[in-house]
Design a protein around this motif. Structure first.
Motif, PDB file in Angstrom:
ATOM      1  N   ILE A 276       3.835 -49.136  15.429  1.00 36.41           N
ATOM      2  CA  ILE A 276       3.016 -48.188  16.194  1.00 36.41           C
ATOM      3  C   ILE A 276       1.593 -48.713  16.335  1.00 36.41           C
ATOM      4  CG2 ILE A 276       2.022 -45.870  16.185  1.00 36.41           C
ATOM      5  CD1 ILE A 276       4.973 -45.946  16.916  1.00 36.41           C
TER       6      ILE A 276
ATOM      7  N   SER B  71       1.843 -51.421  18.961  1.00 41.18           N
ATOM      8  CA  SER B  71       2.310 -50.964  20.279  1.00 41.18           C
ATOM      9  C   SER B  71       1.211 -50.274  21.076  1.00 41.18           C
ATOM     10  CB  SER B  71       3.498 -50.004  20.112  1.00 41.18           C
ATOM     11  OG  SER B  71       4.584 -50.652  19.521  1.00 41.18           O
ATOM     12  N   ILE B  72       0.368 -49.486  20.402  1.00 42.61           N
ATOM     13  CA  ILE B  72      -0.674 -48.741  21.132  1.00 42.61           C
ATOM     14  C   ILE B  72      -1.649 -49.697  21.821  1.00 42.61           C
ATOM     15  CG2 ILE B  72      -2.622 -47.172  20.853  1.00 42.61           C
ATOM     16  CD1 ILE B  72      -0.967 -45.684  18.736  1.00 42.61           C
TER      17      ILE B  72
ATOM     18  N   LEU C  17      -1.949 -50.299  25.825  1.00 49.50           N
ATOM     19  CA  LEU C  17      -3.238 -50.093  26.495  1.00 49.50           C
ATOM     20  C   LEU C  17      -3.614 -51.312  27.331  1.00 49.50           C
ATOM     21  CD1 LEU C  17      -5.434 -48.348  23.770  1.00 49.50           C
ATOM     22  CD2 LEU C  17      -4.949 -47.476  26.064  1.00 49.50           C
TER      23      LEU C  17
ATOM     24  N   TYR D 296       7.075 -49.764  22.033  1.00 49.48           N
ATOM     25  CA  TYR D 296       6.139 -50.178  23.089  1.00 49.48           C
ATOM     26  C   TYR D 296       6.521 -49.568  24.437  1.00 49.48           C
ATOM     27  CZ  TYR D 296       4.785 -53.138  26.964  1.00 49.48           C
ATOM     28  OH  TYR D 296       4.370 -53.570  28.193  1.00 49.48           O
TER      29      TYR D 296
ATOM     30  N   ILE E  31       5.625 -45.785  24.576  1.00 50.01           N
ATOM     31  CA  ILE E  31       4.185 -45.525  24.613  1.00 50.01           C
ATOM     32  C   ILE E  31       3.601 -45.990  25.938  1.00 50.01           C
ATOM     33  CG2 ILE E  31       1.986 -46.089  23.528  1.00 50.01           C
ATOM     34  CD1 ILE E  31       3.524 -46.327  20.870  1.00 50.01           C
ATOM     35  N   GLU E  32       4.060 -47.115  26.438  1.00 47.87           N
ATOM     36  CA  GLU E  32       3.561 -47.609  27.729  1.00 47.87           C
ATOM     37  C   GLU E  32       3.882 -46.619  28.851  1.00 47.87           C
ATOM     38  OE1 GLU E  32       5.431 -51.086  29.363  1.00 47.87           O
ATOM     39  OE2 GLU E  32       4.561 -50.520  31.278  1.00 47.87           O
TER      40      GLU E  32
ATOM     41  N   LEU F  44       1.487 -43.701  28.595  1.00 53.31           N
ATOM     42  CA  LEU F  44       0.116 -44.034  29.006  1.00 53.31           C
ATOM     43  C   LEU F  44       0.009 -44.153  30.519  1.00 53.31           C
ATOM     44  CD1 LEU F  44      -1.024 -46.647  26.315  1.00 53.31           C
ATOM     45  CD2 LEU F  44      -1.600 -44.234  26.476  1.00 53.31           C
TER      46      LEU F  44
ATOM     47  N   ARG G 131      -9.595 -42.254  21.790  1.00 55.30           N
ATOM     48  CA  ARG G 131      -9.258 -41.529  20.568  1.00 55.30           C
ATOM     49  C   ARG G 131      -9.096 -40.038  20.809  1.00 55.30           C
ATOM     50  NH1 ARG G 131     -13.514 -44.305  18.009  1.00 55.30           N
ATOM     51  NH2 ARG G 131     -14.650 -42.330  18.003  1.00 55.30           N
TER      52      ARG G 131
ATOM     53  N   THR H 140      -6.947 -39.858  25.400  1.00 55.56           N
ATOM     54  CA  THR H 140      -5.753 -40.627  25.769  1.00 55.56           C
ATOM     55  C   THR H 140      -4.648 -40.507  24.719  1.00 55.56           C
ATOM     56  OG1 THR H 140      -7.230 -42.193  26.867  1.00 55.56           O
ATOM     57  CG2 THR H 140      -4.947 -42.872  26.529  1.00 55.56           C
ATOM     58  N   LEU H 141      -4.989 -40.809  23.473  1.00 52.85           N
ATOM     59  CA  LEU H 141      -3.954 -40.804  22.432  1.00 52.85           C
ATOM     60  C   LEU H 141      -3.387 -39.401  22.169  1.00 52.85           C
ATOM     61  CD1 LEU H 141      -5.288 -43.463  19.902  1.00 52.85           C
ATOM     62  CD2 LEU H 141      -3.626 -43.705  21.746  1.00 52.85           C
TER      63      LEU H 141
ATOM     64  N   ILE I 144       4.237 -41.063  21.235  1.00 51.07           N
ATOM     65  CA  ILE I 144       4.008 -41.881  20.036  1.00 51.07           C
ATOM     66  C   ILE I 144       4.847 -41.357  18.871  1.00 51.07           C
ATOM     67  CG2 ILE I 144       2.273 -42.576  18.342  1.00 51.07           C
ATOM     68  CD1 ILE I 144       0.195 -42.478  20.624  1.00 51.07           C
TER      69      ILE I 144
END
Length: 552
Positions: free
Chosen positions: A87, A90-91, A95, A170, A173-174, A177, A200, A203-204, A211
């Motif tokens: 994780i 991957s973040i 991004l 990945y 999460i992609e 995003l 922070r 977005t997250l 996630i």
């Protein structure tokens, strides 16, 4: 009054044509026999059912044995550590790929997904080539410093899991995003927040559900990991590999069933959590506009680019080692070019077995899955939610558990099928039938029902309508499910390794055996061929997506 009640009842439950009713009954029976029954068989055998007594002694033995308890702790610990690292990588990786328009980011994305085309244990093989007892890096370090390092053991398993399961997290999460509306991030920055603070604080959190889902799935996959502990575990106990050794080495199905129960409990909890609690908690802000994602400033970009580059280099190095290992005598010791590793006739035979088994498994999984989806969406069959649950649960059951369950059920009368090609096909098909089901339901929900009604109004019967109208419309969904199932079946090993016989071995299981015997050259050569086949399938899958505009 009774007539009115009868009319209301008839309206509430539309009549199902006999042919569709029979199909629904057959599918229900097959789902129960090939998905639900093996899991129940593992649970019952863990309590001694089938041995003549109902007992808790196997569970008591599990908690009293230091080895079994260490296997449990190792599996949980490796799963948690691998998931946390994946994780964290991957973040920033996602991004960089989603916030950069450069060609390099597309290259990174392709390399990041490469582990999907390889057998799950290929990174253990590559790590042994680099850091094994006679590994390339090991010898180099030893010659300079005199130190002897070893990749075998707990941390070798963790590294192999990080590399192998990274693409799963990945991708999720992609995707999340990319779906975030950039105007939300713009508003945060317009109010004075820095880009790092926006990531922070905005977005997250918006990608938080994805996630969390990614973390849960990766944890279950790492917990159920069977092949990496077997190859690179160095004798450390892990639940899945110990269960395999209990079945094949000691014929102790009862203790193997107990270990299987501890494998399936987390999988079941995660499946229920995702299916019923997280299903409606998708990203709060969806990008329906044509606005592009916010580009990263130089400071943030440098940070995410550095992490992404390290990951890309590591993944690339692993694949390069496997490819080199296939074309030299003994990599790092005798680097003379050779094609002798490709002359393994047994390997080619097992590769052909894999192609045949995967082909028929994909045919059954996609065909039955889409038929079940049609019956659920259009025919309102009884207990359709329960049947959907079973089909999707097949995707969540660890392969080791399914393999033990199949041994318990099909290794004796009335269905003695162990060691046959038919059982391999059925095992792979019903573990993946949920893919065809999801694909079929998703496609049917996009097809206007008026087309089928128009066909009926013109005099076509229900069976003619489904053949002439529905089947052509569902062809892209069928092909997508077929290619995905074929691709994953080619590299699958954790379940079928319990069911193969000397004459019906499969390529992935054969490669695992070669790697376990330190036959690195032949294992690399077979892995190379297997990767080429799966890459061709991925190319076909992308072609189908492009032509049909169907998201798989």
């Amino acid at each position: 009054m009774s007539t009115l009640r009868g009319a209301i009842k008839a309206k509430a439950r539309p009549r199902i044509e006999p042919g569709f009713a029979v199909a629904a009954i057959i599918i229900a029976a097959l789902l129960i026999l090939f998905i639900l029954a093996p899991v129940l068989a593992v649970l019952l055998r863990s309590f001694g059912v089938g041995t003549g007594e109902l007992t808790f002694q196997y569970y008591a033995q599990f908690f009293q044995s230091a080895s079994y308890f260490r296997a449990f702790i190792n599996s949980i610990s490796a799963g948690l550590i691998s998931t946390s690292i994946i994780i964290m990588i991957s973040i920033p990786f996602a991004l960089y790929v989603t916030r950069s328009k450069s060609m390099l980011s597309k290259v990174y994305r392709g390399i990041g997904l490469l582990p999907l085309v390889a057998p799950p244990f290929i990174f253990s093989l590559a790590l042994i080539i680099l850091f094994g007892r006679r590994g390339v890096v090991t010898d180099w370090i030893n010659s300079i410093t005199g130190l002897e390092i070893s990749i075998y053991g707990f941390w070798g398993v963790v590294i192999a899991q990080v590399l192998g399961y990274f693409p799963v997290a990945y991708m999720m999460i992609e995707s999340s995003l990319r779906s975030i509306n950039p105007t939300v991030e713009n508003a945060s920055q317009d109010l004075g927040a820095s880009q790092m603070k926006t990531i922070r604080s905005v977005t997250l959190p918006l990608a938080g559900t994805a996630i969390l889902k990614a973390g849960l799935i990766v944890f279950v996959m790492a917990l159920a990991d069977f092949s990496n502990p077997l190859i690179i575990g160095g004798g450390e106990s892990f639940l899945a590999s110990d269960a395999f050794l209990l079945v094949t080495g000691r014929q102790n199905l009862e203790m193997a069933a107990v270990l299987g129960v501890f494998l399936i409990m987390p999988s079941l909890l995660v499946f229920l959590f995702q299916t019923y609690l997280l299903k409606d908690h998708e990203t709060a802000s969806t990008n329906n506009s044509s606005a592009q994602n916010n580009p990263l400033n130089s400071k943030v970009k440098s940070f995410v680019f550095s992490i992404s580059t390290l990951m890309v280099l590591f993944i690339s190095l692993m694949f390069i080692m496997v490819i080199l290992g296939a074309f030299v005598q003994i990599i790092g010791i005798n680097n003379t070019f050779t094609l002798s590793h490709f002359s393994d006739q047994s390997g080619w035979n097992f590769l052909w077995n894999s192609v045949v088994v995967s082909f028929f498994a994909a045919l059954i999984a996609s065909g039955l899955g889409i038929l079940q989806g049609y019956l659920s969406v259009r025919k309102n069959i009884p207990a359709k939610k329960f049947l959907e649950f079973i089909a999707l649960f097949g995707l969540a059951v660890p392969g080791t558990v399914m393999g033990i369950g199949y041994v318990l059920i099909f290794n004796g009368p009335p269905l003695f099928l162990t060691g046959t090609v038919l059982l391999l096909v059925l095992n792979m098909a019903f573990r993946k039938i949920g893919v065809g089901l999801e694909s079929g339901i998703s496609n049917l929900q996009q097809i206007d029902k008026s087309m089928e009604e128009a066909s009926s109004d013109l005099g076509a019967g229900p069976y003619r309508t489904i053949w002439r109208v529905v089947v052509p419309l569902l062809t892209p969904a069928f092909m997508a499910g077929f290619v995905y199932t074929f691709m994953t079946a080619m590299v699958s090993v954790s379940s079928v390794i319990f069911l193969i016989s000397p004459g019906n071995n499969l390529a992935a299981a054969y490669i695992l055996n070669l790697a376990d015997q330190a036959a690195i050259g032949r294992a690399s050569a077979m892995s190379f061929i297997l990767i080429l086949i799966v890459l061709a399938c991925m190319g076909l899958l992308k072609f189908i997506e492009k032509r049909s505009k169907l998201s798989v």
